[in-house]
Motif scaffolding. Sequence first.
Motif, short mmCIF file in Angstrom:
data_model
loop_
_atom_site.label_atom_id
_atom_site.label_comp_id
_atom_site.label_asym_id
_atom_site.label_seq_id
_atom_site.Cartn_x
_atom_site.Cartn_y
_atom_site.Cartn_z
N GLY A 1 82.78 18.59 2.75
CA GLY A 1 82.92 19.77 3.97
C GLY A 1 84.42 20.20 3.80
N GLY A 2 85.24 19.42 3.27
CA GLY A 2 86.75 20.00 2.96
C GLY A 2 86.63 21.25 1.91
N VAL A 3 85.86 20.90 1.00
CA VAL A 3 85.70 21.68 -0.04
C VAL A 3 85.12 23.07 0.50
N LEU A 4 83.91 22.86 1.01
CA LEU A 4 83.33 24.14 1.78
C LEU A 4 83.93 24.94 2.48
N LEU A 5 84.86 24.23 3.36
CA LEU A 5 85.79 24.85 4.16
C LEU A 5 86.90 25.50 3.53
N LEU A 6 87.24 25.23 2.26
CA LEU A 6 88.13 25.72 1.51
C LEU A 6 87.69 27.09 1.05
N PHE A 7 86.39 26.97 0.38
CA PHE A 7 86.10 28.34 -0.02
C PHE A 7 85.75 29.44 1.25
N ALA A 8 85.34 28.77 2.22
CA ALA A 8 84.72 29.59 3.39
C ALA A 8 86.26 30.26 3.85
N MET A 9 87.26 29.67 3.92
CA MET A 9 88.54 30.10 4.16
C MET A 9 89.00 31.51 3.48
N LEU A 10 88.59 31.27 2.04
CA LEU A 10 88.85 32.45 1.21
C LEU A 10 87.80 33.56 1.31
N HIS A 11 86.77 33.15 1.48
CA HIS A 11 85.73 34.34 2.13
C HIS A 11 86.36 34.97 3.49
N LEU A 12 86.65 34.34 4.18
CA LEU A 12 87.33 34.72 5.83
C LEU A 12 88.44 35.78 5.30
N ALA A 13 89.29 34.99 4.79
CA ALA A 13 90.49 35.88 4.28
C ALA A 13 90.18 37.28 3.71
N ARG A 14 89.23 37.27 2.55
CA ARG A 14 88.91 38.46 2.01
C ARG A 14 88.29 39.35 3.09
N GLY A 15 87.48 38.86 3.85
CA GLY A 15 86.62 39.60 4.95
C GLY A 15 87.79 40.52 6.01
N ILE A 16 88.52 39.57 6.57
CA ILE A 16 89.57 39.71 7.25
C ILE A 16 90.53 41.06 6.58
N GLY A 17 90.87 40.73 5.37
CA GLY A 17 91.66 41.75 4.66
C GLY A 17 91.01 43.06 4.46
N ALA B 1 86.62 32.05 -5.73
CA ALA B 1 87.69 31.17 -6.28
C ALA B 1 88.37 32.29 -7.39
N VAL B 2 87.61 32.89 -7.90
CA VAL B 2 88.10 33.85 -9.31
C VAL B 2 88.40 35.35 -8.54
N ASP B 3 88.49 35.70 -7.33
CA ASP B 3 88.77 36.83 -6.81
C ASP B 3 89.97 37.01 -6.49
N PRO B 4 90.87 37.52 -7.08
CA PRO B 4 92.41 37.72 -6.84
C PRO B 4 92.57 38.20 -5.06
N ARG B 5 91.67 39.28 -5.13
CA ARG B 5 91.69 39.84 -3.45
C ARG B 5 91.99 38.89 -2.50
N ALA B 6 90.95 37.67 -2.60
CA ALA B 6 91.04 36.58 -1.38
C ALA B 6 92.39 36.00 -1.23
N TYR B 7 93.17 35.73 -2.53
CA TYR B 7 94.21 35.00 -2.36
C TYR B 7 95.37 36.06 -1.96
N ALA B 8 95.22 37.32 -2.13
CA ALA B 8 96.17 38.18 -1.79
C ALA B 8 96.17 38.48 -0.37
N ALA B 9 94.75 38.55 0.42
CA ALA B 9 94.59 38.70 1.51
C ALA B 9 95.04 37.51 2.32
N MET B 10 94.87 36.28 2.08
CA MET B 10 95.41 35.25 2.46
C MET B 10 96.92 35.46 2.63
N PHE B 11 97.64 35.70 1.39
CA PHE B 11 99.09 35.71 1.48
C PHE B 11 99.73 36.93 2.58
N TYR B 12 98.72 38.03 2.62
CA TYR B 12 99.03 39.03 3.47
C TYR B 12 99.04 38.50 5.02
N MET B 13 97.95 37.73 5.31
CA MET B 13 97.71 37.24 6.72
C MET B 13 98.98 36.06 7.10
#
Length: 302
Positions: free
Chosen positions: A271-287, A104-116
Amino acid sequence: MNHPIAKTIREYLDQLRSELHGADPAMIQDALYDAEEHLRAELAEHPQLDEAAVLAKVATSYGAPDEVAEIYRVKEGEVEQALRPRRVRPVAEKSFVAKFFGVAVDPRAYAAMFYMVLAMATGIFYFTWVVTGLSLSAGFAILIIGIPFIVLFFATVRALSFVEGKIVEAMLGVRMPRRPLYVDREKSIWQRIGAMFTDPRSWSTLFYMVLMLPLGILYFCIVTVGMALALGFIVAPFLHVFGYGDGIVMRDGSEVLWSAPVWAMPLVFVGGVLLLFAMLHLARGIGHLHGQLAKHLLVKAA
């Protein structure tokens, strides 16, 4: 590695490339561009001297190939260290829970999600540009304007690849060239055109731009569907409590097929909270993976 004193700019660049063997291809491209630009500028300022004399003259000011290579390696390490997120303690000491929620505090995760999300728009543009350009190039091939148009099209593709590299570096944190490939103005126009068409990077760039359309659509769907589900699961229990919704239900038209019981609402929220954080991890990995793909297809191999 000791080299004999270079007599020509080309020998100097070959020695510099040899000294940088194994380094980041993007850094090598920048180093070669800077060196060639500096040496040719010195040669133009002293037309009375040959290349060997100019190289001997600038050896003390610009540096020998091994010295220049060492400078670039040191500076590159300093830049990477400065850009690397600061860690309060080693990763090995962090628990799984801390690693999972720490995204949640990794800016790369949010940047990667924006890039997607952005990739869908850029993918449509790149695909349209390449398909239109290749189609017009094939159509104009029989006309006198065919060759100039094809050359202009490939030049624009190279320019777009450089812009895409800037976007990838800024959002995905993958080192990309900050300098374009140097154009040797001593070569004839036909030699430069031939080099453009025989450079594998020109064709890999076209492939990357075509590939960006399906990837952009896939990335956009992953982000929108994943975030919609996560936020829906988080908000649904509160809406149900305050009477603004039916909670989590499955419908077939107006008929309710299944409805989550009231006692399951806290689990839905978790489940929604866990999915939200899982999406950040997924976005960072895809990025990260997309950055490596972009580097492989857009950056000329060392």
